[in-house]
Design a protein around this motif. Structure first.
Motif, mmCIF file in Angstrom:
data_model
loop_
_atom_site.group_PDB
_atom_site.id
_atom_site.type_symbol
_atom_site.label_atom_id
_atom_site.label_comp_id
_atom_site.label_asym_id
_atom_site.label_seq_id
_atom_site.Cartn_x
_atom_site.Cartn_y
_atom_site.Cartn_z
ATOM 1 N N LYS A 22 13.119 15.534 -5.186
ATOM 2 C CA LYS A 22 12.409 15.846 -6.436
ATOM 3 C C LYS A 22 10.906 15.720 -6.269
ATOM 4 C CE LYS A 22 12.499 12.740 -9.696
ATOM 5 N NZ LYS A 22 12.961 11.867 -10.808
ATOM 6 N N LYS A 23 10.476 14.594 -5.696
ATOM 7 C CA LYS A 23 9.050 14.342 -5.463
ATOM 8 C C LYS A 23 8.870 13.716 -4.082
ATOM 9 C CE LYS A 23 7.252 13.752 -10.179
ATOM 10 N NZ LYS A 23 6.532 12.820 -11.094
ATOM 11 N N ALA A 24 7.646 13.848 -3.553
ATOM 12 C CA ALA A 24 7.370 13.304 -2.224
ATOM 13 C C ALA A 24 6.068 12.524 -2.220
ATOM 14 C CB ALA A 24 7.309 14.422 -1.189
ATOM 15 N N CYS A 25 6.131 11.310 -1.708
ATOM 16 C CA CYS A 25 4.940 10.500 -1.433
ATOM 17 C C CYS A 25 4.805 10.457 0.092
ATOM 18 C CB CYS A 25 5.087 9.090 -1.993
ATOM 19 S SG CYS A 25 5.366 9.029 -3.777
ATOM 20 N N VAL A 26 3.779 11.103 0.614
ATOM 21 C CA VAL A 26 3.645 11.283 2.061
ATOM 22 C C VAL A 26 2.547 10.379 2.602
ATOM 23 C CG1 VAL A 26 3.264 12.917 3.937
ATOM 24 C CG2 VAL A 26 4.421 13.670 1.839
ATOM 25 N N PHE A 27 2.916 9.538 3.567
ATOM 26 C CA PHE A 27 1.960 8.626 4.203
ATOM 27 C C PHE A 27 1.990 8.880 5.708
ATOM 28 C CE2 PHE A 27 3.206 6.686 0.259
ATOM 29 C CZ PHE A 27 2.048 6.098 -0.228
ATOM 30 N N PHE A 28 0.826 9.172 6.268
ATOM 31 C CA PHE A 28 0.721 9.385 7.700
ATOM 32 C C PHE A 28 0.251 8.103 8.378
ATOM 33 C CE2 PHE A 28 0.442 13.777 6.180
ATOM 34 C CZ PHE A 28 1.417 14.361 6.987
ATOM 35 N N SER A 29 0.799 7.831 9.552
ATOM 36 C CA SER A 29 0.510 6.580 10.246
ATOM 37 C C SER A 29 -0.902 6.546 10.824
ATOM 38 C CB SER A 29 1.538 6.356 11.365
ATOM 39 O OG SER A 29 1.563 7.466 12.242
ATOM 40 N N SER A 30 -1.518 7.707 10.995
ATOM 41 C CA SER A 30 -2.905 7.771 11.471
ATOM 42 C C SER A 30 -3.537 9.059 10.942
ATOM 43 C CB SER A 30 -2.966 7.712 13.007
ATOM 44 O OG SER A 30 -2.211 8.746 13.580
ATOM 45 N N GLN A 31 -4.749 9.333 11.389
ATOM 46 C CA GLN A 31 -5.525 10.445 10.836
ATOM 47 C C GLN A 31 -4.815 11.784 11.030
ATOM 48 O OE1 GLN A 31 -9.619 10.420 11.980
ATOM 49 N NE2 GLN A 31 -9.994 12.522 11.331
ATOM 50 N N LEU A 32 -4.737 12.565 9.945
ATOM 51 C CA LEU A 32 -4.081 13.868 9.962
ATOM 52 C C LEU A 32 -5.060 14.936 10.440
ATOM 53 C CD1 LEU A 32 -1.507 15.509 9.103
ATOM 54 C CD2 LEU A 32 -2.657 15.854 6.894
ATOM 55 N N PRO A 33 -4.728 15.653 11.514
ATOM 56 C CA PRO A 33 -5.607 16.724 11.986
ATOM 57 C C PRO A 33 -5.789 17.819 10.930
ATOM 58 C CG PRO A 33 -3.967 16.160 13.652
ATOM 59 C CD PRO A 33 -3.571 15.451 12.405
ATOM 60 N N ASP A 91 0.815 -1.225 0.000
ATOM 61 C CA ASP A 91 0.000 0.000 0.000
ATOM 62 C C ASP A 91 0.842 1.265 0.000
ATOM 63 O OD1 ASP A 91 -2.007 -1.830 0.191
ATOM 64 O OD2 ASP A 91 -2.609 -1.344 2.233
ATOM 65 N N MET A 92 2.066 1.179 0.506
ATOM 66 C CA MET A 92 2.892 2.381 0.577
ATOM 67 C C MET A 92 4.046 2.352 -0.427
ATOM 68 S SD MET A 92 4.604 4.195 3.938
ATOM 69 C CE MET A 92 5.726 2.854 4.305
ATOM 70 N N VAL A 93 4.936 1.369 -0.302
ATOM 71 C CA VAL A 93 6.146 1.376 -1.126
ATOM 72 C C VAL A 93 5.831 1.093 -2.599
ATOM 73 C CG1 VAL A 93 8.408 0.347 -1.477
ATOM 74 C CG2 VAL A 93 7.564 0.732 0.842
ATOM 75 N N GLU A 94 5.139 0.006 -2.868
ATOM 76 C CA GLU A 94 4.864 -0.351 -4.264
ATOM 77 C C GLU A 94 4.037 0.709 -4.971
ATOM 78 O OE1 GLU A 94 3.264 -4.245 -4.821
ATOM 79 O OE2 GLU A 94 4.835 -5.223 -3.644
ATOM 80 N N SER A 95 3.080 1.281 -4.271
ATOM 81 C CA SER A 95 2.263 2.327 -4.895
ATOM 82 C C SER A 95 3.078 3.582 -5.183
ATOM 83 C CB SER A 95 1.078 2.679 -3.987
ATOM 84 O OG SER A 95 1.513 3.308 -2.796
ATOM 85 N N SER A 96 4.187 3.770 -4.457
ATOM 86 C CA SER A 96 5.021 4.957 -4.662
ATOM 87 C C SER A 96 6.017 4.779 -5.800
ATOM 88 C CB SER A 96 5.778 5.292 -3.369
ATOM 89 O OG SER A 96 4.892 5.568 -2.313
ATOM 90 N N VAL A 97 6.469 3.551 -6.047
ATOM 91 C CA VAL A 97 7.511 3.325 -7.064
ATOM 92 C C VAL A 97 6.953 2.801 -8.382
ATOM 93 C CG1 VAL A 97 9.187 2.843 -5.244
ATOM 94 C CG2 VAL A 97 7.992 0.940 -6.340
ATOM 95 N N LYS A 98 5.664 2.490 -8.437
ATOM 96 C CA LYS A 98 5.123 1.825 -9.629
ATOM 97 C C LYS A 98 5.243 2.673 -10.894
ATOM 98 C CE LYS A 98 0.349 3.323 -8.795
ATOM 99 N NZ LYS A 98 -1.050 2.871 -8.595
ATOM 100 N N ASP A 99 5.198 4.014 -10.759
ATOM 101 C CA ASP A 99 5.270 4.885 -11.934
ATOM 102 C C ASP A 99 6.678 5.401 -12.206
ATOM 103 O OD1 ASP A 99 2.513 4.645 -12.370
ATOM 104 O OD2 ASP A 99 2.071 6.269 -10.968
ATOM 105 N N LEU A 100 7.654 4.966 -11.407
ATOM 106 C CA LEU A 100 9.034 5.389 -11.612
ATOM 107 C C LEU A 100 9.708 4.487 -12.635
ATOM 108 C CD1 LEU A 100 10.206 5.985 -7.917
ATOM 109 C CD2 LEU A 100 9.323 7.676 -9.534
#
Length: 628
Positions: free
Chosen positions: A99-110, A14-23
């Protein structure tokens, strides 16, 4: 699929593969984590897992990092003000770090933090992903998890917790992280809680707030999951499992009683050389030198998995059998090769033996490690006289001993470790409430040669609902007085097919909770629902036979079996969450009962503690009173 595998899959897929799939295929990424997500990541992923998915390095967001303006970065961070500020700083000024950022938060972002992100135009222009992963728990193993609250006892149960603000902060964190467990499991629980007992005269101040901890967490979690259900498409609409929330006071004995299974003894007697499940030891090499080594005690080691829940005596016997087998197999192989007997060995045999050499060496290395550990455990147990201590502890728990036996043991054991004296007295005061007044405290201190701090630690069990001190006017002190023996808790029959070993009587209370959950007999008066489940429990079509616990004493050798051949065990997960820390023995219960009853049992807590760590937490719950 166990908890570790579920969490690992979410990180990698859900995090790593989804971030590198378009690279481009030859392009790598880096990962940036904070203090909390470092623990989450390290609890489930090895470096090799990340490298295989094109993550070249993992860096800490709190440290200064080298600019990599031609690389894509994956941020896995908690949604705190500090971590968001550091994220924004990475993309401030004329030269952003990445260059680019894929940001994933561990829980709900206020919402306040989301607004801050929106105002950073540089980050927005380089943002490839911004998601809430909802993964903020530590996978202890396949059936256990922790929400990472090592100071929960002090912050929620301590003498000043209700006035310091720590109570509310700890509660909010616990709700958020526990919700992330169910987001990862994709399960919607019917939430229940242990009803707190009303405060009694003589209880410490704040007793009413402490009695509501399980209830407040349950209500907060239910609200958080209701909100989460409306935001996550894959979240169930109806209850799919059952959760019971209790606090550490439900079984205050379990954290400090001596346990006799391999894993429990490792994290008790070897606590000083085990850190984050890494065992540090030294060996003598063939060159005569001493070599320092480290090894992870975890489920990646099949020998550890086989031994961890066995009694130390059984584990030691099994290790001897395995070592003898390996030595025998190696001698046979050497003999066949040396004599070149074509009737005994051919080319394919030789090829197979050569190919198996690395695996053989690795297995022998692991086996030698566990022989080393078991030998050390047996040696320490003998040196510390733990068998006699352990027997008395279990006799106290099951109503077969009083202060008379404790006095006799303490009086005759001058070499007994201070921690063991404290643990023994904790067992006594927990199973024999309202026994201490100032006079008796002084007598115990003198007899056991304990410090005022030690006695304060014992007295701090009051904050977990243990009536340590006498309430009201009582009769004069009499060590020799002896009330009718009573059993404090159920005694359980043996797991079918397992031989019973000495000092294996004790079972944590979670055994009874899980048992009643599976049978559908958990009292709704004692364990009410936050909201009644909307659907009836789904039951298995298959029938199984299980042996349930009965009130009996194993020493009588009388078996009373209760057959459930006509009762189907529910197939949905059953989860128990303990506020204030869980033990390795309670984790063992989830594993053993899952196997014994063909069920899916999971246990979690704010932390998983060794006995020494628990004593330190209890000690922090209040300051030493001058009168001691």
């Amino acid at each position: 699929m166990g908890l570790r595998e579920i969490a690992r899959e979410r990180i990698l897929k859900d995090m790593v593969e989804s971030s590198v799939k378009d690279l481009p295929e030859n392009e790598w990424t880096i990962m940036v984590v904070d203090e909390m997500t470092t623990k989450v990541l390290s609890s489930v992923c090895a470096v090799s897992n990340l490298v295989e998915n094109r993550v070249s390095i993992v860096e800490n967001i709190q440290k200064k990092r080298q600019p990599l303006p031609n690389m894509t970065v994956i941020y896995f961070i908690s949604p705190t003000n500090g971590s968001v500020s550091r994220l924004l700083n990475d993309f401030s000024g004329k030269n952003p770090l990445y260059k680019k950022a894929c940001v994933f938060f561990s829980s709900q972002l206020p919402k306040t933090e989301l607004e801050r992100i929106k105002q950073n135009t540089t980050l927005l222009s380089r943002l490839a992903a911004l998601k809430e992963l909802n993964l903020e728990f530590l996978a202890v193993d396949s059936r256990g998890f922790a929400t990472g609250g090592p100071h929960t006892l002090k912050n929620m149960f301590g003498e000043n917790s209700n006035t310091s603000g720590s109570y509310e902060r700890e509660m909010d964190v616990c709700v958020r992280r526990l919700a992330s467990v169910f987001a990862s499991l994709k399960e919607l629980p019917a939430v229940r809680f242990k009803m707190g007992k009303p405060p009694q005269e003589g209880d410490p101040m704040g007793a009413s707030e402490r009695s509501l901890i399980s209830q407040r967490l349950a209500v907060g979690l239910h609200a958080e999951l209701t909100q989460m259900r409306s935001k996550i498409d894959s979240f169930p609409n109806t209850e799919t499992c059952e959760l019971v929330i209790v606090d550490r006071g439900v079984d205050p004995v379990a954290p400090f009683i001596h346990e006799w299974t391999y894993e429990c003894m490792c994290f008790d007697l070897l606590d000083d050389v085990i850190e984050n499940n890494i065992f540090k030891y030294s060996i003598d090499t063939n060159k005569g030198n001493e070599e320092e080594r480290e090894v992870i005690l975890g489920e990646q080691d099949p020998i550890w998995v086989e031994l961890r829940h066995k009694h130390i005596a059984e584990a030691s016997l099994l290790l001897n059998e395995k070592m003898n087998y390996f030595k025998s197999a190696n001698r046979i192989a050497q003999h066949k090769t040396k004599h070149g007997d074509q009737d005994d060995i051919d080319t394919s045999d030789l090829k197979q033996m050569v190919e198996s050499l690395p695996q053989y060496r690795e297995q022998l290395k692991r086996l030698s490690l566990h022989v080393h550990i078991a030998t050390k455990l047996n040696m320490l147990s003998k040196q510390m006289g733990l068998h006699e201590i352990g027997k008395l502890e279990q006799d106290l728990v099951y109503g077969n001993a009083t202060s008379k036996e404790v006095i006799k043991l303490l009086g005759g054991r001058s070499h007994m470790k201070e921690e063991d004296k404290v643990r023994l007295l904790m067992t006594y005061v927990t199973t024999h409430p309202e026994k201490l007044d100032n006079s008796r405290r002084m007598q115990w201190m003198k007899l056991a040669k304990l410090t005022a701090e030690d006695m304060n630690m014992i007295n701090n069990l009051e904050y977990l609902g243990v009536a340590v001190s006498k309430r009201g006017a009582k009769s004069a002190l009499s060590f020799a007085s002896k009330k009718k023996k009573r059993s404090i808790r159920k005694e359980h029959g043996a797991v079918e097919g397992e031989e019973q070993w000495q000092l294996s009587r004790f079972q944590p209370i979670v055994y009874d909770i899980f048992e009643d959950m599976m049978k559908g007999e958990l009292s709704q008066d004692e364990y009410p629902y936050v909201s009644p489940p909307s659907v009836a429990p789904i039951r298995k079509n298959t029938q199984i036979n299980v042996e349930l616990s009965v009130r009996k004493n194993r020493s009588t050798n009388v078996k009373n079996n209760v057959s459930l051949s006509d009762v189907s065990v529910q197939s949905k997960p059953f989860i128990v969450f303990i506020v204030g820390g869980m033990t390795r023995s309670e984790l063992r219960v989830a594993h053993k009962m899952s196997s014994q009853f063909s069920s899916n049992l999971i246990i979690g807590s704010t932390s998983i503690d060794s006995p020494n760590a628990f004593l330190q937490q209890v000690n922090s719950m209040s300051l030493l009173e001058e009168e001691f």
